[in-house]
Design a protein around this motif. Structure first.
Motif, PDB file in Angstrom:
ATOM      1  N   PHE A 189      42.018  63.531  23.468  1.00  0.00           N
ATOM      2  CA  PHE A 189      41.695  64.893  23.893  1.00  0.00           C
ATOM      3  C   PHE A 189      40.264  65.273  23.531  1.00  0.00           C
ATOM      4  CE2 PHE A 189      46.405  65.227  23.461  1.00  0.00           C
ATOM      5  CZ  PHE A 189      46.672  65.473  24.795  1.00  0.00           C
ATOM      6  N   GLY A 190      39.676  64.564  22.565  1.00  0.00           N
ATOM      7  CA  GLY A 190      38.300  64.857  22.200  1.00  0.00           C
ATOM      8  C   GLY A 190      37.293  63.848  22.689  1.00  0.00           C
ATOM      9  N   THR A 191      37.773  62.762  23.322  1.00  0.00           N
ATOM     10  CA  THR A 191      36.848  61.683  23.667  1.00  0.00           C
ATOM     11  C   THR A 191      36.936  61.203  25.103  1.00  0.00           C
ATOM     12  OG1 THR A 191      38.448  60.020  22.911  1.00  0.00           O
ATOM     13  CG2 THR A 191      36.864  60.835  21.288  1.00  0.00           C
ATOM     14  N   ASP A 192      38.028  61.472  25.797  1.00  0.00           N
ATOM     15  CA  ASP A 192      38.253  60.866  27.108  1.00  0.00           C
ATOM     16  C   ASP A 192      38.220  61.938  28.195  1.00  0.00           C
ATOM     17  OD1 ASP A 192      40.021  59.865  29.445  1.00  0.00           O
ATOM     18  OD2 ASP A 192      39.689  58.050  28.263  1.00  0.00           O
ATOM     19  N   ARG A 193      37.214  61.880  29.071  1.00  0.00           N
ATOM     20  CA  ARG A 193      37.065  62.892  30.104  1.00  0.00           C
ATOM     21  C   ARG A 193      38.141  62.793  31.177  1.00  0.00           C
ATOM     22  NH1 ARG A 193      32.654  66.382  30.299  1.00  0.00           N
ATOM     23  NH2 ARG A 193      31.721  66.375  28.233  1.00  0.00           N
ATOM     24  N   HIS A 194      38.768  61.640  31.319  1.00  0.00           N
ATOM     25  CA  HIS A 194      39.840  61.521  32.296  1.00  0.00           C
ATOM     26  C   HIS A 194      41.060  62.320  31.842  1.00  0.00           C
ATOM     27  CE1 HIS A 194      42.584  59.856  35.250  1.00  0.00           C
ATOM     28  NE2 HIS A 194      43.378  59.432  34.274  1.00  0.00           N
ATOM     29  N   ILE A 195      41.387  62.215  30.554  1.00  0.00           N
ATOM     30  CA  ILE A 195      42.528  62.939  30.015  1.00  0.00           C
ATOM     31  C   ILE A 195      42.178  64.406  29.769  1.00  0.00           C
ATOM     32  CG2 ILE A 195      44.030  63.123  27.977  1.00  0.00           C
ATOM     33  CD1 ILE A 195      43.981  60.095  27.836  1.00  0.00           C
ATOM     34  N   ALA A 196      40.972  64.644  29.289  1.00  0.00           N
ATOM     35  CA  ALA A 196      40.553  66.010  28.961  1.00  0.00           C
ATOM     36  C   ALA A 196      39.193  66.284  29.591  1.00  0.00           C
ATOM     37  CB  ALA A 196      40.488  66.192  27.454  1.00  0.00           C
ATOM     38  N   PRO A 197      39.151  66.527  30.892  1.00  0.00           N
ATOM     39  CA  PRO A 197      37.873  66.828  31.543  1.00  0.00           C
ATOM     40  C   PRO A 197      37.235  68.094  30.995  1.00  0.00           C
ATOM     41  CG  PRO A 197      39.711  67.248  33.030  1.00  0.00           C
ATOM     42  CD  PRO A 197      40.260  66.524  31.852  1.00  0.00           C
ATOM     43  N   GLU A 198      38.057  68.992  30.474  1.00  0.00           N
ATOM     44  CA  GLU A 198      37.586  70.196  29.804  1.00  0.00           C
ATOM     45  C   GLU A 198      38.189  70.199  28.415  1.00  0.00           C
ATOM     46  OE1 GLU A 198      37.652  75.074  30.462  1.00  0.00           O
ATOM     47  OE2 GLU A 198      38.595  73.724  31.896  1.00  0.00           O
ATOM     48  N   THR A 199      37.432  70.649  27.409  1.00  0.00           N
ATOM     49  CA  THR A 199      37.916  70.541  26.036  1.00  0.00           C
ATOM     50  C   THR A 199      39.250  71.250  25.869  1.00  0.00           C
ATOM     51  OG1 THR A 199      36.738  72.516  25.307  1.00  0.00           O
ATOM     52  CG2 THR A 199      35.581  70.417  25.128  1.00  0.00           C
ATOM     53  N   GLY A 200      40.111  70.656  25.162  1.00  0.00           N
ATOM     54  CA  GLY A 200      41.467  71.144  24.916  1.00  0.00           C
ATOM     55  C   GLY A 200      42.223  70.004  24.266  1.00  0.00           C
ATOM     56  N   SER A 201      43.473  70.179  24.038  1.00  0.00           N
ATOM     57  CA  SER A 201      44.273  71.319  24.425  1.00  0.00           C
ATOM     58  C   SER A 201      44.807  72.086  23.221  1.00  0.00           C
ATOM     59  CB  SER A 201      45.462  70.801  25.241  1.00  0.00           C
ATOM     60  OG  SER A 201      46.185  69.841  24.449  1.00  0.00           O
ATOM     61  N   TYR A 202      44.361  71.727  22.030  1.00  0.00           N
ATOM     62  CA  TYR A 202      44.919  72.342  20.837  1.00  0.00           C
ATOM     63  C   TYR A 202      44.253  73.674  20.496  1.00  0.00           C
ATOM     64  CZ  TYR A 202      47.828  68.314  19.619  1.00  0.00           C
ATOM     65  OH  TYR A 202      48.791  67.344  19.604  1.00  0.00           O
ATOM     66  N   HIS A 203      42.980  73.838  20.801  1.00  0.00           N
ATOM     67  CA  HIS A 203      42.364  75.138  20.494  1.00  0.00           C
ATOM     68  C   HIS A 203      42.655  76.128  21.627  1.00  0.00           C
ATOM     69  CE1 HIS A 203      39.118  72.440  22.075  1.00  0.00           C
ATOM     70  NE2 HIS A 203      38.931  73.443  22.904  1.00  0.00           N
ATOM     71  N   LEU A 204      43.932  76.228  21.904  1.00  0.00           N
ATOM     72  CA  LEU A 204      44.482  77.116  22.921  1.00  0.00           C
ATOM     73  C   LEU A 204      45.667  77.859  22.327  1.00  0.00           C
ATOM     74  CD1 LEU A 204      44.560  74.577  25.904  1.00  0.00           C
ATOM     75  CD2 LEU A 204      42.826  76.332  25.517  1.00  0.00           C
ATOM     76  N   VAL A 205      46.158  78.835  23.073  1.00  0.00           N
ATOM     77  CA  VAL A 205      47.331  79.604  22.653  1.00  0.00           C
ATOM     78  C   VAL A 205      48.553  79.048  23.378  1.00  0.00           C
ATOM     79  CG1 VAL A 205      48.396  81.887  22.552  1.00  0.00           C
ATOM     80  CG2 VAL A 205      45.899  81.646  22.330  1.00  0.00           C
ATOM     81  N   TRP A 206      49.599  78.786  22.625  1.00  0.00           N
ATOM     82  CA  TRP A 206      50.892  78.361  23.171  1.00  0.00           C
ATOM     83  C   TRP A 206      51.918  79.404  22.732  1.00  0.00           C
ATOM     84  CZ3 TRP A 206      51.009  73.056  25.050  1.00  0.00           C
ATOM     85  CH2 TRP A 206      49.824  72.350  24.809  1.00  0.00           C
ATOM     86  N   ALA A 207      52.687  79.934  23.649  1.00  0.00           N
ATOM     87  CA  ALA A 207      53.657  80.973  23.288  1.00  0.00           C
ATOM     88  C   ALA A 207      54.615  80.490  22.207  1.00  0.00           C
ATOM     89  CB  ALA A 207      54.428  81.425  24.526  1.00  0.00           C
ATOM     90  N   ARG A 208      55.028  79.237  22.265  1.00  0.00           N
ATOM     91  CA  ARG A 208      55.959  78.702  21.259  1.00  0.00           C
ATOM     92  C   ARG A 208      55.288  78.674  19.887  1.00  0.00           C
ATOM     93  NH1 ARG A 208      57.464  74.765  23.893  1.00  0.00           N
ATOM     94  NH2 ARG A 208      55.613  73.521  23.486  1.00  0.00           N
ATOM     95  N   ASP A 209      54.067  78.133  19.811  1.00  0.00           N
ATOM     96  CA  ASP A 209      53.350  78.105  18.535  1.00  0.00           C
ATOM     97  C   ASP A 209      53.075  79.524  18.047  1.00  0.00           C
ATOM     98  OD1 ASP A 209      51.773  75.048  18.132  1.00  0.00           O
ATOM     99  OD2 ASP A 209      52.879  75.506  19.951  1.00  0.00           O
ATOM    100  N   LEU A 210      52.768  80.422  18.976  1.00  0.00           N
ATOM    101  CA  LEU A 210      52.476  81.791  18.587  1.00  0.00           C
ATOM    102  C   LEU A 210      53.705  82.464  17.977  1.00  0.00           C
ATOM    103  CD1 LEU A 210      50.202  83.787  18.465  1.00  0.00           C
ATOM    104  CD2 LEU A 210      50.729  84.499  20.798  1.00  0.00           C
ATOM    105  N   TYR A 211      54.882  82.124  18.464  1.00  0.00           N
ATOM    106  CA  TYR A 211      56.111  82.617  17.831  1.00  0.00           C
ATOM    107  C   TYR A 211      56.180  82.155  16.380  1.00  0.00           C
ATOM    108  CZ  TYR A 211      60.911  82.241  16.217  1.00  0.00           C
ATOM    109  OH  TYR A 211      62.039  82.279  15.437  1.00  0.00           O
ATOM    110  N   HIS A 212      55.901  80.881  16.145  1.00  0.00           N
ATOM    111  CA  HIS A 212      55.960  80.369  14.774  1.00  0.00           C
ATOM    112  C   HIS A 212      54.883  81.013  13.910  1.00  0.00           C
ATOM    113  CE1 HIS A 212      59.077  77.371  15.393  1.00  0.00           C
ATOM    114  NE2 HIS A 212      58.476  76.999  16.502  1.00  0.00           N
ATOM    115  N   ILE A 213      53.674  81.131  14.436  1.00  0.00           N
ATOM    116  CA  ILE A 213      52.590  81.756  13.676  1.00  0.00           C
ATOM    117  C   ILE A 213      52.927  83.214  13.373  1.00  0.00           C
ATOM    118  CG2 ILE A 213      50.167  82.467  13.790  1.00  0.00           C
ATOM    119  CD1 ILE A 213      49.737  79.957  15.614  1.00  0.00           C
TER     120      ILE A 213
END
Length: 712
Positions: free
Chosen positions: A326-350
């Motif tokens: 996710f930090g090195t391969d443009r094919h998998i992550a053409p745009e930076t991500g995906s952990y510095h994002l909001v996930w509703a499930r993670d937000l419930y836990h947080i």
């Protein structure tokens, strides 16, 4: 750029001039995800976050937590003839040095005859990171110390331009700018293109000397380097500032003002802000008696609080990192991500973690953010940027029902909240998959890799609908709640028929599967697991511990015989005993982790045949919550200690830890892999379990669900 000659005259060193050739430079990835530091101020005025990894400052984020603004900033130390060493090449010890848990850090690095100590904070008054630099020669020979900076403004490091201004090294793209400054200026400097003529290439290839002194470069993947006015003997201290702004003038102004303020004043204000925040929360649980456990609890609260975006209140990201491909391969992550994002499930836990810690306002802000970011058709996106823009767009039904659970914990039954939640519930009730299956069949379950009938997703859906119906009754909408309860009851009656196998290979007794593709758990339906697993797996062979959500959410009793037999299966198939205690894999055959030799996870590469998902500390927390519901407080306290043992030297809790087959001797079983670290979910789980052990029952247990299904 105008000003190059002036800047060279001011520094008194070799005058930078001309434009660097060789653009646009090599493409580059981001630093590994096993962070040892993560910090920001408590103020809204400072829109910058820093991370530390491998002896250096790794990604900084500006102007929000979904936008990396640099790849790395670090020192290069040389004697100008026999060695050239970066801090990332040296042995480094990283320590938390903030008072009362503030996320301030001190790094001590040692190399060939030198010792460097660097400290990091952000300026509470503006968007700038301050670094206190101390370098001492241990041989009596003078040293040269360079600071190396790799900007990646707006999350894209291949379109930056660099130039000098007002004695600083400035970079910009269309949306943002940075300014690298030193208190006493730079004795010499250069800019270049990564892998072509960047500062590190120049220094490492020329015995610690800059062969060229270019003034400008870009657009491209530019790297900046400046020599600090210190020799490790008579001059050993320096302050370095990385300022940010929307335009170069603002970045320069922020850097200048932070330099004028000074490191110690900024650090004092930084610490006061965090101490004031922590003083407003609940006292640390009394069950955490050891100083190390109490420090980890505080670090967990701070990590969650630091994970909130400042431009978008309530938008808490999953992790300030980009693991593996996710930090090195443009094919998998053409745009930076995906952990510095909001996930509703993670937000419930947080949200529930911060609520347990006493930060009710933060949990409310998380709920408000969910209301703002809901999709037009009523569901919540798989994940989204902190401003609400969807990133990945698949549908996970538990992410649409998790907000109902959080709202119930917060007793949010106002008309606005209920309107949004009812839209989500209506989406779920009407949902029909591409395969033709109706809810609670989900296009993705909580591991985001498979469609099907998943016990954990179904648990969230049942509990979410019951919690919503209860909120509606409190909000004066009881007449409309019956259809949600009817659906929940129907799904509870059907869930074992969808997900419990009676003829699977793991037991002669019934047990829960990870999921079924067709709602027929006794059929040998096959599916591809993905993550570098070749061939297909019989769904009856694949298990996980997601069924524990049925107990945690009040749908099944803890002593249910199928639950107990499923635990026996899961422990046999997925549990690993490590020096950090017992931890569990996600599911049978999980490949979401490093390659056998420790190289990063990646998919769709023909040369990568196998990857191994390691074990996750969050499952120790989930097991501890289950044990509390069984009345076994002592075992739950043991699970809390197991999570604590996985923490790194600066109390960061990881996504995964090495199992019983670490790839090389330097990796330690039970300690963090290169997975996302810190992971907010893990820290939230630790906080919740600490308070759950204190109270004797899970603090996020929805009693209204248990009253409906267990206590009639």
């Amino acid at each position: 750029m105008a000003g190059a000659a002036e800047d060279g005259a001011r520094t008194g060193g070799a005058k930078p001039s001309g434009e660097a050739p060789g653009g646009p430079g090599d493409d580059a990835g981001f630093a590994p995800a096993d962070k040892t530091g993560f910090g920001t101020s408590r103020t809204k005025e400072s829109h910058v976050w820093f991370t530390l990894q491998g002896g250096r400052m790794s990604e900084t984020y500006y102007p929000d937590l979904s936008t990396p603004a640099s790849r790395q900033t670090q020192l290069v130390i040389t004697d100008g003839k026999s060695f050239v060493e970066r801090l990332s090449d040296a042995e480094t010890r990283t320590e938390l040095c903030g008072q009362s848990g503030a996320p301030a850090y001190r790094l001590t690095s040692r190399g060939t005859g030198w010792c460097a100590v660097t400290r990091y904070v952000t300026d509470p008054g503006r968007s700038a990171v301050l670094v206190d630099v101390e370098v001492r020669s241990e041989t009596g020979a003078p040293l040269q110390v360079f600071v190396l900076h790799d900007p990646s403004l707006s999350g894209e490091g291949n379109d930056d331009s660099a130039f000098p201004r007002d004695g600083m090294l400035v970079a910009e793209d269309r949306h943002a700018a940075s300014a690298l400054a030193a208190r006493d200026g730079f004795a010499e400097s250069t800019v270049g293109y990564l892998g072509v003529n960047d500062g590190w290439s120049e220094l490492s290839e020329n015995n610690g000397k800059l062969k060229h002194h270019y003034a400008t470069a870009g657009p491209g993947n530019v790297v900046q380097a400046g020599r600090l006015r210190m020799d490790g003997l008579t001059r050993t201290r320096q302050t370095v500032v990385l300022g940010f702004g929307e335009k170069p003038a603002e970045a320069v102004r922020n850097a200048r003002r932070s330099l004028r303020k000074g490191f110690e004043a900024a650090a004092s204000a930084y610490e006061r802000g965090w101490c004031d925040y922590l003083a407003g929360l609940r006292e640390t649980p009394g069950s955490l008696r050891a100083p190390g456990d109490r420090a980890l609890y505080t670090a967990s609260v701070v990590t969650l609080a630091a994970s909130e975006d400042k431009l978008n209140p309530g938008a808490f990201i999953a992790s300030p990192s980009m693991p593996w491909a996710f930090g090195t391969d443009r094919h998998i992550a053409p745009e930076t991500g995906s952990y510095h994002l909001v996930w509703a499930r993670d937000l419930y836990h947080i949200g529930t973690g911060l609520l347990a810690a006493g930060d009710h306002d933060a949990a409310d802000r998380a709920m408000d953010h969910l209301l703002r970011s809901q999709m037009d058709d009523g569901h919540w996106s798989q994940n989204h940027k902190v401003d609400g823009t969807p990133f990945w767009t698949n549908i996970q039904l538990d992410e649409t029902t998790a907000p109902m659970l959080l709202a119930w914990m917060l007793d949010r039954h106002d008309a606005k909240t209920l309107k949004h939640l009812r839209r989500g519930a209506d989406f779920v009730l009407k949902f029909k998959s591409e395969e033709g299956y109706k809810a609670p069949f989900s296009p993705q379950e909580r591991w985001e890799e498979q469609s099907g009938y998943s016990p954990s997703t179904i648990a969230s859906a049942i509990a979410g609908l019951v919690c919503l119906a209860d909120l509606m009754q409190r909000g004066g909408q009881a007449a409309d709640a019956a259809r949600y309860l009817e659906a929940a009851d129907e799904w509870r009656e059907s869930l074992d028929g969808w997900t419990v196998s009676t003829n699977g290979p793991h037991s002669s007794k019934p047990y829960y599967l990870r999921l079924t593709k067709d709602g027929k758990p006794d059929s040998g339906t096959e599916y591809e697991l993905g993550n570098n697993n070749e061939g297909k797996a019989d769904q009856r062979t694949v298990v996980d511990a997601g069924f524990l959500e049925l107990v945690r959410l009040g749908i099944k009793p803890a002593d249910d015989p199928v639950i107990r037999n499923s635990l026996t299966v899961v422990d046999r198939e997925l549990a690993v005993d490590t020096p950090s205690g017992r931890h569990w894999h996600r599911y049978s055959g999980d490949g979401y982790g490093e390659q056998p030799d420790g190289q990063p996870w990646i998919v769709d590469r023909p040369e990568v045949k196998t990857t191994y998902g390691r074990v996750w500390p969050i499952f120790s927390g989930e097991r501890g919550e289950y044990e509390l519901l069984c009345g076994d407080r002592q075992s739950a306290a043991g699970r809390l200690r197991d999570i604590a043992r996985t923490a790194g030297e600066t109390l960061m809790l990881p996504e995964q830890v090495w199992d019983d087959r670490p790839p090389v001797p330097r990796e330690k079983s039970g300690k963090g892999t290169r997975s996302a670290t810190p992971l907010a979910w893990t820290h939230a789980q630790y906080i919740r379990l600490a308070w759950s052990v204190e109270s004797g029952t899970p603090v996020e247990y929805p009693t209204v669900v248990a009253e409906r299904y267990l206590h009639r």
